[in-house]
Design an enzyme around this catalytic site. Structure first.
Site, mmCIF file in Angstrom:
data_model
loop_
_atom_site.group_PDB
_atom_site.id
_atom_site.type_symbol
_atom_site.label_atom_id
_atom_site.label_comp_id
_atom_site.label_asym_id
_atom_site.label_seq_id
_atom_site.Cartn_x
_atom_site.Cartn_y
_atom_site.Cartn_z
ATOM 1 N N ASN A 1 0.912 -1.271 0.142
ATOM 2 C CA ASN A 1 0.113 -0.011 0.018
ATOM 3 C C ASN A 1 1.044 1.092 0.115
ATOM 4 O O ASN A 1 1.471 1.557 1.087
ATOM 5 C CB ASN A 1 -0.946 0.136 1.260
ATOM 6 C CG ASN A 1 -1.792 1.194 1.132
ATOM 7 O OD1 ASN A 1 -1.847 1.917 0.453
ATOM 8 N ND2 ASN A 1 -2.483 1.521 2.527
ATOM 9 N N LYS B 1 0.015 4.010 -0.244
ATOM 10 C CA LYS B 1 -0.879 5.511 0.224
ATOM 11 C C LYS B 1 -0.710 6.396 -0.598
ATOM 12 O O LYS B 1 -0.458 6.493 -1.629
ATOM 13 C CB LYS B 1 -0.282 5.744 1.768
ATOM 14 C CG LYS B 1 -0.313 4.455 2.445
ATOM 15 C CD LYS B 1 -0.125 4.454 3.869
ATOM 16 C CE LYS B 1 -0.347 3.128 4.933
ATOM 17 N NZ LYS B 1 -0.077 3.321 6.306
ATOM 18 N N HIS C 1 -9.562 0.616 5.073
ATOM 19 C CA HIS C 1 -8.142 0.795 5.753
ATOM 20 C C HIS C 1 -8.327 1.635 7.266
ATOM 21 O O HIS C 1 -9.452 2.965 6.969
ATOM 22 C CB HIS C 1 -7.244 1.550 4.897
ATOM 23 C CG HIS C 1 -5.782 1.676 5.556
ATOM 24 N ND1 HIS C 1 -5.298 2.358 6.305
ATOM 25 C CD2 HIS C 1 -4.654 0.618 5.342
ATOM 26 C CE1 HIS C 1 -4.173 2.193 6.480
ATOM 27 N NE2 HIS C 1 -3.629 1.243 5.829
ATOM 28 N N GLU D 1 -6.925 4.316 8.173
ATOM 29 C CA GLU D 1 -6.889 5.767 7.639
ATOM 30 C C GLU D 1 -8.058 6.372 7.123
ATOM 31 O O GLU D 1 -8.340 7.347 7.143
ATOM 32 C CB GLU D 1 -5.435 5.961 6.711
ATOM 33 C CG GLU D 1 -4.231 5.730 7.548
ATOM 34 C CD GLU D 1 -2.923 5.296 6.893
ATOM 35 O OE1 GLU D 1 -1.878 5.107 7.377
ATOM 36 O OE2 GLU D 1 -3.113 5.428 5.703
ATOM 37 N N GLU E 1 -4.847 -5.061 10.584
ATOM 38 C CA GLU E 1 -3.739 -3.961 11.186
ATOM 39 C C GLU E 1 -4.372 -3.234 12.504
ATOM 40 O O GLU E 1 -4.683 -2.539 12.507
ATOM 41 C CB GLU E 1 -3.708 -3.044 10.011
ATOM 42 C CG GLU E 1 -3.523 -3.363 8.921
ATOM 43 C CD GLU E 1 -3.241 -2.287 7.558
ATOM 44 O OE1 GLU E 1 -1.825 -2.086 7.068
ATOM 45 O OE2 GLU E 1 -3.807 -1.483 7.370
ATOM 46 N N GLY F 1 2.648 2.163 10.878
ATOM 47 C CA GLY F 1 3.677 3.248 10.786
ATOM 48 C C GLY F 1 4.541 3.688 12.146
ATOM 49 O O GLY F 1 5.130 4.856 12.020
ATOM 50 N N SER G 1 3.615 -2.109 10.585
ATOM 51 C CA SER G 1 5.146 -1.891 10.688
ATOM 52 C C SER G 1 5.685 -3.140 10.293
ATOM 53 O O SER G 1 6.617 -3.452 10.891
ATOM 54 C CB SER G 1 5.420 -1.518 11.936
ATOM 55 O OG SER G 1 5.005 0.064 12.123
#
Length: 251
Positions: free
Chosen positions: A12, A14, A100, A102, A170, A176, A213
Site C-alpha cells: 500500500n 498510500k 483501511h 486511515e 492492522e 507506521g 510496521s
C-alpha cells in the site's frame, strides 16, 4: 508455509509517489518477480490513483498484480473525486483495499460503508482487501478481540467468498509506528478472525494478512505463523529491496 493458502504480499503506497519514482519502483519489482520460475507468493501493489495507468503498463506481463487503495460504492455518477470499482478494473486492477484504518479515521467510514465498498469491488470482479484492527486504547482496555469481531461482522458483505475476499488485520497503533504486537498476539488475533468470518465463507481457505510496521527484520517471524497468510505492507513497500525481502520471507 504450514498451510495450503498461498501467501499474498500487498504493498500500500498510500499518498506517496510521483510518475518518475513510481514507474521505476513498479518496473523494478516486475523485473524481479518475472525472473523467478517459482515465486514464493502472490504480489500486488496499490499505488495512488494518479499512478494506476503507468503502473499497469509497467507490470504488464509480470506476476505482480495491481490494486486500488479505495473505491466508491456506486458504479458511476455525481461523486466528484471518487473512483468506482469498475474504473479500477478498467485501469487494470485486480484488487481494491477497503476499510483501511486511515479511511475509517480520516473519512469517518464505518463498517456498513466498508461492506458496501467491498461488495462493489467484488461485483466489478475485484478481490476486496478488507481491513480491520483495534486502536491502542481498545487493546489496552481489553476490547481488541470484540472490536475486531464487530468489524468482521459488519464489514464483510453478504455473498463474499474466500476467492473474492482477503482480510487484513492492522492494529491501528502499530501502523507506521515501528511497534508490532508479539507473535503470539498476532497469531491469536488471526485465529480469532478466522473463527469470526461468516459461515458462508470457507474460513480454511480465506487469506488473512498482517499489517502494521512489517519490515524485512520481522517478516520471517510473522509470516511463519499458522494463521498469517501474508502481509499488507506500508512504508517498506516503497523500497523495492525491502518489499522483495518481505516476500522472500514467505519461502
Amino acid at each position: 508455509m504450514e498451510h495450503a493458502r498461498r501467501p499474498l504480499i500487498a504493498g500500500n503506497w498510500k499518498m506517496n509517489g510521483l510518475r518518475a519514482d513510481g514507474e521505476q519502483r513498479a518496473l523494478a519489482l516486475a523485473a524481479r518477480a518475472g525472473a523467478e520460475d517459482s515465486p514464493p507468493c502472490d504480489w500486488v501493489i496499490c499505488p495512488p490513483a494518479t499512478l494506476l495507468g503507468l503502473a499497469a503498463h509497467a507490470l504488464a506481463g509480470s506476476p505482480v498484480a495491481l490494486g486500488g487503495q479505495d473505491c466508491h460504492t456506486a458504479a458511476g455518477g455525481a461523486h466528484t473525486g471518487d473512483l468506482s470499482a469498475a474504473m479500477l478494473a478498467d485501469a487494470g486492477c485486480r484488487f481494491a483495499i477497503v476499510g483501511h484504518s486511515e479511511r475509517r479515521a480520516d473519512h469517518g467510514e464505518g463498517d456498513a460503508l466498508v461492506a458496501a465498498k467491498a461488495a462493489a469491488a467484488q461485483a466489478a470482479g475485484l478481490i476486496a482487501i478488507i481491513c480491520v484492527g483495534e486502536t491502542e486504547a481498545e487493546r489496552d482496555e481489553g476490547h481488541a478481540h470484540a472490536v475486531v469481531a464487530r468489524q468482521i461482522a459488519g464489514s464483510i458483505p453478504a455473498g463474499a467468498t474466500a476467492l473474492d475476499t482477503v482480510v487484513a488485520y492492522e492494529p491501528v497503533w502499530a501502523i507506521g509506528t515501528g511497534r508490532t504486537p508479539t507473535a503470539d498476539d498476532v497469531q491469536a488475533m488471526h485465529a480469532h478472525i478466522r473463527s469470526c468470518v461468516p459461515a458462508a465463507i470457507d474460513a480454511s481457505a480465506l487469506r488473512i494478512l498482517y499489517g502494521g510496521s512489517v519490515k524485512p527484520g520481522n517478516a520471517a517471524v510473522l509470516l511463519r505463523l499458522p494463521d498469517v497468510d501474508g502481509a499488507l505492507v506500508g512504508g517498506a513497500s516503497l523500497v523495492v529491496d525491502d518489499f522483495w525481502a518481505i516476500g522472500e520471507a514467505t519461502r
